[in-house]
Design a protein around this motif. Structure first.
Motif, mmCIF file in Angstrom:
data_model
loop_
_atom_site.group_PDB
_atom_site.id
_atom_site.type_symbol
_atom_site.label_atom_id
_atom_site.label_comp_id
_atom_site.label_asym_id
_atom_site.label_seq_id
_atom_site.Cartn_x
_atom_site.Cartn_y
_atom_site.Cartn_z
ATOM 1 N N ILE A 73 16.984 -50.235 -66.010
ATOM 2 C CA ILE A 73 17.408 -50.116 -64.604
ATOM 3 C C ILE A 73 18.105 -48.780 -64.367
ATOM 4 O O ILE A 73 17.880 -48.099 -63.371
ATOM 5 C CB ILE A 73 18.335 -51.298 -64.225
ATOM 6 C CG1 ILE A 73 17.526 -52.594 -64.305
ATOM 7 C CG2 ILE A 73 18.942 -51.123 -62.834
ATOM 8 C CD1 ILE A 73 18.343 -53.855 -64.145
ATOM 9 N N GLN A 74 18.927 -48.394 -65.343
ATOM 10 C CA GLN A 74 19.586 -47.093 -65.282
ATOM 11 C C GLN A 74 18.562 -45.972 -65.321
ATOM 12 O O GLN A 74 18.652 -44.995 -64.589
ATOM 13 C CB GLN A 74 20.423 -46.927 -66.553
ATOM 14 C CG GLN A 74 21.890 -47.053 -66.428
ATOM 15 C CD GLN A 74 22.482 -46.828 -67.819
ATOM 16 O OE1 GLN A 74 22.267 -47.615 -68.734
ATOM 17 N NE2 GLN A 74 23.215 -45.756 -67.959
ATOM 18 N N LEU A 75 17.616 -46.122 -66.216
ATOM 19 C CA LEU A 75 16.626 -45.069 -66.435
ATOM 20 C C LEU A 75 15.732 -44.881 -65.222
ATOM 21 O O LEU A 75 15.254 -43.782 -64.938
ATOM 22 C CB LEU A 75 15.783 -45.415 -67.664
ATOM 23 C CG LEU A 75 14.964 -44.282 -68.256
ATOM 24 C CD1 LEU A 75 15.884 -43.178 -68.759
ATOM 25 C CD2 LEU A 75 14.093 -44.785 -69.394
ATOM 26 N N GLN A 76 15.516 -45.956 -64.492
ATOM 27 C CA GLN A 76 14.653 -45.865 -63.318
ATOM 28 C C GLN A 76 15.370 -45.263 -62.120
ATOM 29 O O GLN A 76 14.733 -44.860 -61.153
ATOM 30 C CB GLN A 76 14.115 -47.251 -62.951
ATOM 31 C CG GLN A 76 12.862 -47.591 -63.738
ATOM 32 C CD GLN A 76 12.431 -49.012 -63.488
ATOM 33 O OE1 GLN A 76 13.260 -49.904 -63.259
ATOM 34 N NE2 GLN A 76 11.147 -49.266 -63.532
ATOM 35 N N ASP A 77 16.700 -45.213 -62.183
ATOM 36 C CA ASP A 77 17.487 -44.648 -61.093
ATOM 37 C C ASP A 77 17.203 -43.149 -60.998
ATOM 38 O O ASP A 77 17.336 -42.411 -61.968
ATOM 39 C CB ASP A 77 18.971 -44.904 -61.402
ATOM 40 C CG ASP A 77 19.883 -44.291 -60.360
ATOM 41 O OD1 ASP A 77 19.371 -43.740 -59.360
ATOM 42 O OD2 ASP A 77 21.108 -44.360 -60.553
ATOM 43 N N SER A 82 10.794 -53.193 -73.958
ATOM 44 C CA SER A 82 10.329 -53.939 -72.790
ATOM 45 C C SER A 82 10.162 -53.013 -71.579
ATOM 46 O O SER A 82 9.451 -53.343 -70.651
ATOM 47 C CB SER A 82 11.298 -55.061 -72.460
ATOM 48 O OG SER A 82 12.567 -54.528 -72.212
ATOM 49 N N VAL A 83 10.805 -51.851 -71.637
ATOM 50 C CA VAL A 83 10.644 -50.901 -70.533
ATOM 51 C C VAL A 83 9.188 -50.517 -70.341
ATOM 52 O O VAL A 83 8.773 -50.165 -69.261
ATOM 53 C CB VAL A 83 11.424 -49.580 -70.736
ATOM 54 C CG1 VAL A 83 12.882 -49.857 -70.932
ATOM 55 C CG2 VAL A 83 10.868 -48.756 -71.857
ATOM 56 N N LYS A 106 5.431 -47.450 -65.175
ATOM 57 C CA LYS A 106 5.409 -46.450 -66.235
ATOM 58 C C LYS A 106 5.533 -45.014 -65.755
ATOM 59 O O LYS A 106 6.097 -44.182 -66.448
ATOM 60 C CB LYS A 106 4.127 -46.592 -67.051
ATOM 61 C CG LYS A 106 4.209 -47.758 -68.004
ATOM 62 C CD LYS A 106 3.132 -47.686 -69.065
ATOM 63 C CE LYS A 106 3.162 -48.938 -69.910
ATOM 64 N NZ LYS A 106 1.925 -49.687 -69.905
ATOM 65 N N SER A 107 5.028 -44.721 -64.567
ATOM 66 C CA SER A 107 4.993 -43.306 -64.191
ATOM 67 C C SER A 107 6.396 -42.767 -63.917
ATOM 68 O O SER A 107 6.729 -41.651 -64.325
ATOM 69 C CB SER A 107 4.059 -43.082 -63.003
ATOM 70 O OG SER A 107 4.616 -43.644 -61.857
ATOM 71 N N THR A 108 7.254 -43.566 -63.266
ATOM 72 C CA THR A 108 8.640 -43.151 -63.055
ATOM 73 C C THR A 108 9.324 -42.929 -64.399
ATOM 74 O O THR A 108 10.019 -41.923 -64.602
ATOM 75 C CB THR A 108 9.443 -44.240 -62.300
ATOM 76 O OG1 THR A 108 8.694 -44.652 -61.182
ATOM 77 C CG2 THR A 108 10.804 -43.730 -61.865
ATOM 78 N N LEU A 109 9.110 -43.886 -65.294
ATOM 79 C CA LEU A 109 9.742 -43.788 -66.607
ATOM 80 C C LEU A 109 9.305 -42.538 -67.348
ATOM 81 O O LEU A 109 10.120 -41.834 -67.941
ATOM 82 C CB LEU A 109 9.378 -45.010 -67.448
ATOM 83 C CG LEU A 109 10.080 -46.287 -67.052
ATOM 84 C CD1 LEU A 109 9.521 -47.459 -67.825
ATOM 85 C CD2 LEU A 109 11.570 -46.135 -67.315
ATOM 86 N N MET A 110 8.011 -42.264 -67.295
ATOM 87 C CA MET A 110 7.495 -41.099 -68.006
ATOM 88 C C MET A 110 8.106 -39.816 -67.455
ATOM 89 O O MET A 110 8.468 -38.918 -68.211
ATOM 90 C CB MET A 110 5.970 -41.047 -67.908
ATOM 91 C CG MET A 110 5.307 -41.987 -68.904
ATOM 92 S SD MET A 110 3.565 -42.196 -68.597
ATOM 93 C CE MET A 110 2.952 -40.582 -69.039
#
Ligand code: C2E
Ligand code: MG
Ligand code: MG
Ligand code: MG
Length: 275
Positions: A120-124, A152-153, A158-162
Motif C-alpha cells: 500500500i505504501q509502495l503504491q502511493d 504478494s505484491v 503491476k505497472s504502478t509497482l514496476m
C-alpha cells in the motif's frame, strides 16, 4: 439433539468472531496514536555474509508495546494496512531506521539497512518523493538502503509497482523480494520487476535437510542467472548454515546468528561481530 449442537456451534463461532472484531477495533484505535504515544520502536536483526559470517546489514523490524504487552507485527501490520495507518507508520519506520543506523559507531559505515515496505505504501505515488527527500535530508547513502517487499505484491497492479520500483532503483536503493516461495510468486513477475535481492522464506530453510534443499538449489540457480543476490532467512542451526554454504547462498539471517536486537544492544553486538 443435533439441532442443539449446531446452535452451540453457531453461538461459539459468533462469540469468537465477536471477540476478534472487538480486538481489531481496540488495536486500530490505539494504533492511530501509537507513534505520538511513543509505543513503537525498531529492533534490528543482523544479516551476515555466509562464508565469513561478517555482518553486512541489519533488518529493521517494527515492535509495538501496548500497555506493557508486545503486539506482533503479524497482527498489527494488516490492521494498519486496513485502517489507513500504514503510510504514516511506514514513513516513521523509514526515518527511524536510517536515523538509528547513522547514530551507530563509525566502523559501521558500510552496513546496509533493510526495511519492510507494505504494498500500500509502495503504491502511493508520493512514496518515492518521500524517500528521496528523507535520504537527502539525513545525508543517508541510498545504496545502503534495502527495501523488502512481500511477494504478494506481484498479484496486484503491476505497472504502478514496476514504475515505483524502477524509480527507487534509479536512486541506487536495492529492492528485495521477502518470503520468496510463499504467496503468489511467479518466475515471470520476478523477472519483470527486476529485483536485486531474493530472500528465501524460512519454511524452505526449515526443511533444508530434506525437501527444502531442491527448492533452495533451484532458487539459487535462477537467481544467479539473473544476477540476484540471495539471502536465506530463519537460519537456526549450524547444520543449516553448512548446507546453505554448500549450496552457495550469499547471505544468511536468523536466530543462529542473532535474534533481532534492541537499539541499545547494537553497538555492543557490532563491536564484537564486525570484521
Ligand atoms: P519478515 O520481514 O519476513 O521478517 C522476518 C521475521 O522472522 C521477523 O519476525 C523475525 O523476527 C523472524 N525471524 C528471524 N530469524 C528467525 C529465526 O531464526 N527463527 C524464527 N522463528 N523467526 C525468525 P517479526 O519481527 O515478528 O516480523 C514479522 C513480519 O512482520 C515481518 O516478516 C514483516 O513481514 C512484518 N513487519 C515487521 N516490521 C515491519 C515494518 O516495519 N513494516 C512492514 N510493512 N512490515 C513489517
Ligand atoms: Mg523482511
Ligand atoms: Mg515479509
Ligand atoms: Mg521474510
Amino acid at each position: 439433539q443435533q439441532k442443539r449442537l449446531e446452535k452451540g456451534k453457531v453461538r461459539f463461532f459468533n462469540e469468537s468472531l465477536r471477540l476478534q472484531i472487538i480486538r481489531e477495533r481496540f488495536l486500530s484505535d490505539r494504533l492511530v496514536t501509537a507513534i505520538d504515544d511513543n509505543e513503537l520502536r525498531l529492533v534490528f536483526q543482523p544479516i551476515v555474509k555466509s562464508k565469513t559470517e561478517e555482518v553486512v546489514g541489519l533488518e529493521a523490524l517494527l515492535r509495538w508495546r501496548l500497555d506493557g504487552e508486545e503486539v506482533s507485527p503479524v497482527e498489527f501490520i494488516p490492521i494498519a494496512e486496513q485502517y489507513g495507518m500504514i503510510k504514516s507508520i511506514g514513513l516513521w519506520v523509514l526515518e527511524e531506521a536510517c536515523q538509528q543506523i547513522l547514530t551507530l559507531s563509525k566502523s559501521t559505515k558500510n552496513l546496509t539497512v533493510s526495511i519492510n515496505v507494505s504494498i500500500i505504501q509502495l503504491q502511493d505515488k508520493d512514496f518515492v518523493t518521500h524517500v528521496r527527500r528523507l535520504l537527502t535530508q539525513l545525508k543517508f547513502e541510498p545504496s545502503r538502503l534495502h527495501i523488502e517487499i512481500t511477494e504478494s505484491v506481484f498479484a496486484t497492479d503491476k505497472s504502478t509497482l514496476m514504475t515505483q520500483i524502477k524509480a527507487l532503483q534509479e536512486m541506487n536503493i536495492e529492492i528485495c523480494i521477502d518470503d520468496f516461495g510463499t504467496g503468489y510468486s511467479s518466475l515471470a513477475s520476478m523477472q519483470n520487476l527486476g529485483v536485486d535481492i531474493v530472500k528465501i522464506d524460512k519454511s524452505f530453510i526449515d526443511k533444508i535437510n530434506n525437501s527444502g534443499s531442491n527448492i533452495v538449489h533451484a532458487v539459487m540457480q535462477i537467481s544467479q542467472s539473473m544476477g540476484y543476490q540471495v539471502v536465506a532467512e530463519g537460519v537456526e542451526t549450524l547444520e543449516q548454515v553448512n548446507k546453505l554454504n554448500e549450496i552457495g547462498v550469499h547471505f544468511l539471517q536468523g536466530y543462529y546468528f542473532s535474534k533481532p536486537l534492541e537499539v541499545e544492544q547494537l553497538n555492543n553486538y557490532l563491536g564484537n561481530h564486525l570484521k
